[in-house]
Scaffold this motif. Structure first.
Motif, PDB file in Angstrom:
ATOM      1  N   SER A  65       0.834  -1.211   0.000  1.00  0.00           N
ATOM      2  CA  SER A  65       0.000   0.000   0.000  1.00  0.00           C
ATOM      3  C   SER A  65       0.860   1.249   0.000  1.00  0.00           C
ATOM      4  CB  SER A  65      -0.929  -0.014   1.218  1.00  0.00           C
ATOM      5  OG  SER A  65      -1.806  -1.123   1.180  1.00  0.00           O
ATOM      6  N   HIS A  66       1.978   1.216   0.745  1.00  0.00           N
ATOM      7  CA  HIS A  66       2.919   2.339   0.722  1.00  0.00           C
ATOM      8  C   HIS A  66       3.443   2.579  -0.692  1.00  0.00           C
ATOM      9  CE1 HIS A  66       3.380   3.896   4.705  1.00  0.00           C
ATOM     10  NE2 HIS A  66       3.706   2.739   5.242  1.00  0.00           N
ATOM     11  N   LEU A  67       3.750   1.512  -1.409  1.00  0.00           N
ATOM     12  CA  LEU A  67       4.266   1.650  -2.767  1.00  0.00           C
ATOM     13  C   LEU A  67       3.214   2.277  -3.681  1.00  0.00           C
ATOM     14  CD1 LEU A  67       6.582   1.106  -4.735  1.00  0.00           C
ATOM     15  CD2 LEU A  67       5.617  -1.173  -5.122  1.00  0.00           C
ATOM     16  N   ILE A  68       1.972   1.843  -3.547  1.00  0.00           N
ATOM     17  CA  ILE A  68       0.877   2.423  -4.341  1.00  0.00           C
ATOM     18  C   ILE A  68       0.737   3.913  -4.042  1.00  0.00           C
ATOM     19  CG2 ILE A  68      -1.626   2.416  -4.692  1.00  0.00           C
ATOM     20  CD1 ILE A  68      -1.554  -0.605  -4.128  1.00  0.00           C
ATOM     21  N   LEU A  69       0.787   4.269  -2.755  1.00  0.00           N
ATOM     22  CA  LEU A  69       0.669   5.671  -2.354  1.00  0.00           C
ATOM     23  C   LEU A  69       1.822   6.502  -2.904  1.00  0.00           C
ATOM     24  CD1 LEU A  69      -0.676   7.887  -0.651  1.00  0.00           C
ATOM     25  CD2 LEU A  69       0.615   7.054   1.321  1.00  0.00           C
ATOM     26  N   SER A  70       3.037   5.976  -2.831  1.00  0.00           N
ATOM     27  CA  SER A  70       4.208   6.718  -3.315  1.00  0.00           C
ATOM     28  C   SER A  70       4.130   6.954  -4.817  1.00  0.00           C
ATOM     29  CB  SER A  70       5.484   5.950  -2.965  1.00  0.00           C
ATOM     30  OG  SER A  70       5.656   5.844  -1.566  1.00  0.00           O
ATOM     31  N   THR A  92      -7.062  11.753 -12.507  1.00  0.00           N
ATOM     32  CA  THR A  92      -7.909  10.661 -12.014  1.00  0.00           C
ATOM     33  C   THR A  92      -7.071   9.520 -11.454  1.00  0.00           C
ATOM     34  OG1 THR A  92      -9.661  11.185 -13.605  1.00  0.00           O
ATOM     35  CG2 THR A  92      -9.663   8.977 -12.673  1.00  0.00           C
ATOM     36  N   VAL A  93      -6.008   9.150 -12.172  1.00  0.00           N
ATOM     37  CA  VAL A  93      -5.136   8.066 -11.716  1.00  0.00           C
ATOM     38  C   VAL A  93      -4.476   8.438 -10.393  1.00  0.00           C
ATOM     39  CG1 VAL A  93      -3.034   6.775 -12.231  1.00  0.00           C
ATOM     40  CG2 VAL A  93      -4.729   7.157 -14.021  1.00  0.00           C
ATOM     41  N   GLN A  94      -4.025   9.697 -10.272  1.00  0.00           N
ATOM     42  CA  GLN A  94      -3.387  10.116  -9.028  1.00  0.00           C
ATOM     43  C   GLN A  94      -4.364  10.055  -7.858  1.00  0.00           C
ATOM     44  OE1 GLN A  94      -2.198  14.298  -8.482  1.00  0.00           O
ATOM     45  NE2 GLN A  94      -0.310  13.555  -7.500  1.00  0.00           N
ATOM     46  N   GLY A  95      -5.567  10.566  -8.043  1.00  0.00           N
ATOM     47  CA  GLY A  95      -6.555  10.519  -6.974  1.00  0.00           C
ATOM     48  C   GLY A  95      -6.880   9.096  -6.562  1.00  0.00           C
ATOM     49  N   PHE A  96      -6.998   8.217  -7.548  1.00  0.00           N
ATOM     50  CA  PHE A  96      -7.287   6.798  -7.277  1.00  0.00           C
ATOM     51  C   PHE A  96      -6.162   6.150  -6.477  1.00  0.00           C
ATOM     52  CE2 PHE A  96      -6.421   2.435  -8.697  1.00  0.00           C
ATOM     53  CZ  PHE A  96      -7.561   1.793  -8.241  1.00  0.00           C
ATOM     54  N   LEU A  97      -4.903   6.334  -6.908  1.00  0.00           N
ATOM     55  CA  LEU A  97      -3.770   5.705  -6.235  1.00  0.00           C
ATOM     56  C   LEU A  97      -3.594   6.227  -4.818  1.00  0.00           C
ATOM     57  CD1 LEU A  97      -1.127   5.612  -9.131  1.00  0.00           C
ATOM     58  CD2 LEU A  97      -2.483   3.711  -8.229  1.00  0.00           C
ATOM     59  N   ILE A  98      -3.777   7.527  -4.635  1.00  0.00           N
ATOM     60  CA  ILE A  98      -3.616   8.102  -3.295  1.00  0.00           C
ATOM     61  C   ILE A  98      -4.698   7.577  -2.359  1.00  0.00           C
ATOM     62  CG2 ILE A  98      -3.770  10.248  -1.964  1.00  0.00           C
ATOM     63  CD1 ILE A  98      -2.282  11.654  -4.175  1.00  0.00           C
ATOM     64  N   GLN A  99      -5.935   7.478  -2.832  1.00  0.00           N
ATOM     65  CA  GLN A  99      -7.006   6.951  -1.980  1.00  0.00           C
ATOM     66  C   GLN A  99      -6.743   5.492  -1.599  1.00  0.00           C
ATOM     67  OE1 GLN A  99     -10.830   6.340  -3.776  1.00  0.00           O
ATOM     68  NE2 GLN A  99     -11.902   6.202  -1.823  1.00  0.00           N
ATOM     69  N   VAL A 100      -6.402   4.658  -2.587  1.00  0.00           N
ATOM     70  CA  VAL A 100      -6.136   3.242  -2.322  1.00  0.00           C
ATOM     71  C   VAL A 100      -4.953   3.087  -1.375  1.00  0.00           C
ATOM     72  CG1 VAL A 100      -5.396   1.061  -3.356  1.00  0.00           C
ATOM     73  CG2 VAL A 100      -7.139   2.444  -4.487  1.00  0.00           C
ATOM     74  N   GLY A 101      -3.884   3.862  -1.610  1.00  0.00           N
ATOM     75  CA  GLY A 101      -2.715   3.782  -0.749  1.00  0.00           C
ATOM     76  C   GLY A 101      -3.000   4.235   0.665  1.00  0.00           C
ATOM     77  N   ASP A 102      -3.689   5.363   0.815  1.00  0.00           N
ATOM     78  CA  ASP A 102      -4.022   5.878   2.150  1.00  0.00           C
ATOM     79  C   ASP A 102      -4.835   4.866   2.952  1.00  0.00           C
ATOM     80  OD1 ASP A 102      -2.717   8.294   2.097  1.00  0.00           O
ATOM     81  OD2 ASP A 102      -4.437   9.435   1.359  1.00  0.00           O
ATOM     82  N   VAL A 103      -5.894   4.345   2.351  1.00  0.00           N
ATOM     83  CA  VAL A 103      -6.782   3.408   3.053  1.00  0.00           C
ATOM     84  C   VAL A 103      -6.056   2.092   3.340  1.00  0.00           C
ATOM     85  CG1 VAL A 103      -8.924   2.095   2.900  1.00  0.00           C
ATOM     86  CG2 VAL A 103      -8.854   4.453   2.077  1.00  0.00           C
ATOM     87  N   GLY A 104      -5.285   1.595   2.373  1.00  0.00           N
ATOM     88  CA  GLY A 104      -4.562   0.343   2.572  1.00  0.00           C
ATOM     89  C   GLY A 104      -3.540   0.425   3.690  1.00  0.00           C
ATOM     90  N   VAL A 105      -2.770   1.509   3.730  1.00  0.00           N
ATOM     91  CA  VAL A 105      -1.783   1.687   4.800  1.00  0.00           C
ATOM     92  C   VAL A 105      -2.480   1.793   6.152  1.00  0.00           C
ATOM     93  CG1 VAL A 105      -0.086   3.275   5.763  1.00  0.00           C
ATOM     94  CG2 VAL A 105      -0.038   2.747   3.331  1.00  0.00           C
ATOM     95  N   ALA A 106      -3.561   2.557   6.209  1.00  0.00           N
ATOM     96  CA  ALA A 106      -4.277   2.746   7.471  1.00  0.00           C
ATOM     97  C   ALA A 106      -4.827   1.425   8.007  1.00  0.00           C
ATOM     98  CB  ALA A 106      -5.409   3.754   7.284  1.00  0.00           C
ATOM     99  N   LEU A 107      -5.521   0.682   7.183  1.00  0.00           N
ATOM    100  CA  LEU A 107      -6.142  -0.564   7.650  1.00  0.00           C
ATOM    101  C   LEU A 107      -5.099  -1.630   7.981  1.00  0.00           C
ATOM    102  CD1 LEU A 107      -9.261  -0.824   5.294  1.00  0.00           C
ATOM    103  CD2 LEU A 107      -9.116   0.096   7.620  1.00  0.00           C
TER     104      LEU A 107
END
Length: 340
Positions: A65-70, A92-107
């Motif tokens: 998830s960190h890699l996706i966010l970065s 759109t791609v940036q917003g998608f990756l940041i959301q997925v990365g943020d949520v994945g790292v948090a959970l």
């Protein structure tokens, strides 16, 4: 289409990109090492990666998830080059990756904290396949947050947000789709850390399935400071990842809270807190290297001795039967641990 970025904004975005690049390289290198370790190093070797425990799964998911966010944050390069922010495919791609990365790292971080609380404080263990169930839940929640909102609102939920692309829309949407998960994780991490600290310092005693404050008549309880240092160090190492998450997400959250409340947050503050948050992957990789001696060539692998924490009547092993600390970091299911 937004206005042209001034020099200060472009410099801030460059610094953020440098932090994101460092995190991406560090996390990517670690994931490649893990793949190499799992595939080529002999079984039972000290440097071999294994998924014998729940936390190994959660840690691996957190780093992915960190890699996706970065990668998502690295797309700020587009806005630096063009000196402006505008909607489109990259946005759109940036917003998608940041959301997925943020949520994945948090959970994933929350899963680590809750597992430590379950094993070291509640003294309960779950079958190894339970970790796969937790990972499935994490990705189902993430998929739900990504797929359902666009269907409900009938339009793309990603768009321009100040200086990069993110979830576009109201504050409620941004909080519900991203920030609430960061904040809930922070609260769970703090609760887990406090519970473990209270148990280690003997201020709270575990009496069967009940917790109670230590009383003066508990004369047979091991006094504070006797046999606790090793356990304290190990517990802190295990919880270092959630603790680091709190330190890095707190400034970012405060800045967002002020922004949501209508305050004018200077870009320098936004850039600093975002750069700190973008460095999470780098710091977690460094933390992993220091808490896993077997990973580093030339560093001896250390197998800690069994340690003790007192309950209401007698002193016994704090790690539930079948669990011990491996490599100073993770909780590993090994079989009964004999108390000395």
């Amino acid at each position: 289409m937004s206005d042209q970025f001034d020099f200060e904004v472009r410099v801030g975005l460059i610094i953020m990109c440098m932090a994101s690049a460092a995190s991406a390289l560090a996390v990517g290198g670690l994931l490649l090492y893990i793949a190499y370790s799992a595939g080529t190093i002999k079984r039972n070797a000290s440097r071999r990666w294994s998924t014998d425990t729940h936390i190994h799964y959660y840690f691996l998911n957190m780093m992915i998830s960190h890699l996706i966010l970065s990668i998502g944050e690295l797309l700020n390069i587009q806005w630096i080059v063009d000196a402006r922010l505008y909607p489109g495919t990259v946005c759109t791609v940036q917003g998608f990756l940041i959301q997925v990365g943020d949520v994945g790292v948090a959970l994933s971080t929350m899963a680590i904290a809750m597992h430590v609380l379950q094993v070291l404080v509640l003294q309960r263990k779950s079958p190894p396949k339970f970790a796969l169930l937790v990972l499935a839940i994490i990705w189902l929640v993430t998929l739900f947050l990504v797929v359902v909102p666009p269907i409900v609102v009938q339009h793309n939920i990603y768009g321009t947000s100040d200086h990069w692309c993110f979830v576009d829309g109201s504050t409620t949407m941004q909080v519900g789709l991203v920030f609430i998960w960061l904040w809930v994780t922070g609260v769970v991490d703090v609760i887990s850390y406090l519970f473990l600290a209270l148990v280690i310092t003997r201020l709270v005693l575990v009496d069967g399935r009940r917790f109670r404050w230590r009383r003066k008549q508990d004369s047979r309880i091991i006094p504070y400071g006797v046999g606790t240092s090793a356990e304290s160090a190990r517990a802190i190492q295990i919880l270092s990842y959630p603790l680091l998450y709190i330190v890095q997400v707190l400034p970012h959250s405060v800045a967002r809270f002020l922004q949501f409340s209508g305050h004018d947050v200077p870009f320098a503050v936004t850039a600093f807190t975002s750069t700190l948050f973008a460095s999470c992957g780098l710091f977690n990789t460094i933390l992993y290297a220091f808490t896993r001696p077997g990973l580093m060539p030339g560093r001896p692998s250390y197998v800690p001795q069994s340690v003790h924490v007192a309950t209401a009547r007698v002193a016994h092993n704090r790690f539930a039967q079948g669990y011990m600390v491996e490599d100073d970091s993770f909780v590993t299911e090994t079989g009964p641990v004999q108390a000395p």
